[in-house]
Design a protein around this motif. Structure first.
Motif, mmCIF file in Angstrom:
data_model
loop_
_atom_site.group_PDB
_atom_site.id
_atom_site.type_symbol
_atom_site.label_atom_id
_atom_site.label_comp_id
_atom_site.label_asym_id
_atom_site.label_seq_id
_atom_site.Cartn_x
_atom_site.Cartn_y
_atom_site.Cartn_z
ATOM 1 N N LYS A 41 0.807 -1.216 0.000
ATOM 2 C CA LYS A 41 0.000 0.000 0.000
ATOM 3 C C LYS A 41 0.843 1.270 0.000
ATOM 4 N N TRP A 63 -11.336 -0.700 -0.707
ATOM 5 C CA TRP A 63 -10.594 -0.277 0.489
ATOM 6 C C TRP A 63 -11.502 -0.383 1.698
ATOM 7 N N PRO A 112 -7.161 -3.380 0.763
ATOM 8 C CA PRO A 112 -8.140 -3.823 -0.237
ATOM 9 C C PRO A 112 -8.871 -5.058 0.289
ATOM 10 N N TRP A 149 -13.010 3.291 -1.600
ATOM 11 C CA TRP A 149 -11.784 3.510 -2.386
ATOM 12 C C TRP A 149 -11.913 4.789 -3.214
#
Length: 294
Positions: A115, A149, A167, A273
């Motif tokens: 990430k 997310w 995720p 996300w």
């Protein structure tokens, strides 16, 4: 040519494809048709074609090295982020999405999308200064859905916990081992609501749409046999025990929840996300730089 063991009078041929976007149709009785049950796309003129996206991966070093990375390129040769650039939905109405395979079935190295690195390559996780391995091999292909997310600032009343800042996780029950970095189209079958270290950690259960068993599962009424679910659930519950940790807990009384609820959860994490990539939510631990998002 090989004969299908699941469908009478069906033969198939496997063809390796280079990274690109491929459109195709079928000729039946001198007429062109596309398969509505497979990913398809309008060409802008009202004509639909089936479509396949093939991505390329570049490996740096090998598993077991702190330098190990898997980078991604699209069909145009552009470096892309598996977190941000590969689209989530292939066909949302039928519960089909793109899955990024991080951990191949039958392996132990804990691999995951990074990430905090530009373009978010896959790397081996490190804990207490050591590269992570789980005690028992994964009994399924494990990975994540792109463009999702789990927001650590959002308290989900359904699980009574906040998101885990990753995720959303995906477990592919298809028979074939998928290499790390594979981008596969999968049918969503349901989910488990795992609680990991006090955080919501949804586990979406899927099957590769090319797996012969996939046709047995109907999106609106997918019944996954216990002989398939039990080993998967037992692994998720118990995989940390050999390291001296207690079994993982699950919301909803350990129940497996169906495909329509799972798609709802996936879409919720997709919207989270979107807020992240649009910088409506600030998270300094996530690298947002990618090919198409700056």
């Amino acid at each position: 040519m090989k004969k299908s063991t699941y469908q009478n009078n069906v033969w198939y041929l496997s063809v390796p494809l280079k990274p690109d976007v491929y459109y195709y149709k079928f000729i039946v009785d001198n007429n062109w048709y596309y398969d509505i049950t497979k990913p398809n796309q309008d060409d802008g003129s009202g004509n639909y074609n089936n479509v396949i996206h093939v991505y390329e991966t570049n490996l740096v070093s090998t598993v077991g090295s702190p330098d190990f990375r898997v980078f991604f390129k699209n069909g145009d040769g552009i470096n892309v982020s598996p977190f941000h650039d590969i689209p989530l939905w292939v066909d949302k109405e039928r519960g089909i999405a793109n899955m990024i395979v991080e951990i191949p079935k039958g392996t132990r190295a804990k691999l995951e999308i990074s990430k905090n690195e530009a373009l978010n390559p896959i790397k081996q996780d490190v804990k207490n200064g050591k590269l992570r391995y789980v005690h028992d091999p994964y009994p399924f292909n494990y990975g994540a859905f792109p463009q999702t997310w789990e927001n650590p600032n959002f308290h989900d009343s359904r699980t009574n916990a906040k998101g885990d800042n990753d995720p959303i996780d995906v477990c592919d029950i298809s028979a074939t081992v998928k290499p790390c970095g594979s981008v596969i189209q999968v049918k969503i079958l349901g989910l488990y609501a795992m609680i990991d270290s006090g955080e919501t950690d949804w586990k979406i259960v899927v099957i590769d749409i090319t797996d012969p068993e996939a046709e047995k599962y109907i999106f609106t009424n997918s019944v996954v046999p216990k002989k398939v679910l039990n080993p998967l659930f037992n692994f998720l519950r118990d995989y940390k025990i050999p390291d001296g940790n207690p079994p993982n807990k699950f919301a909803f009384e350990d129940k497996f929840l169906g495909s329509q609820f799972a798609v709802k959860i996936v879409e919720e994490t997709h919207q989270e996300w979107r807020h992240l990539i649009q910088k409506k939510v600030v998270n300094s631990n996530i690298q947002l730089v990618s090919a198409f998002h700056h």
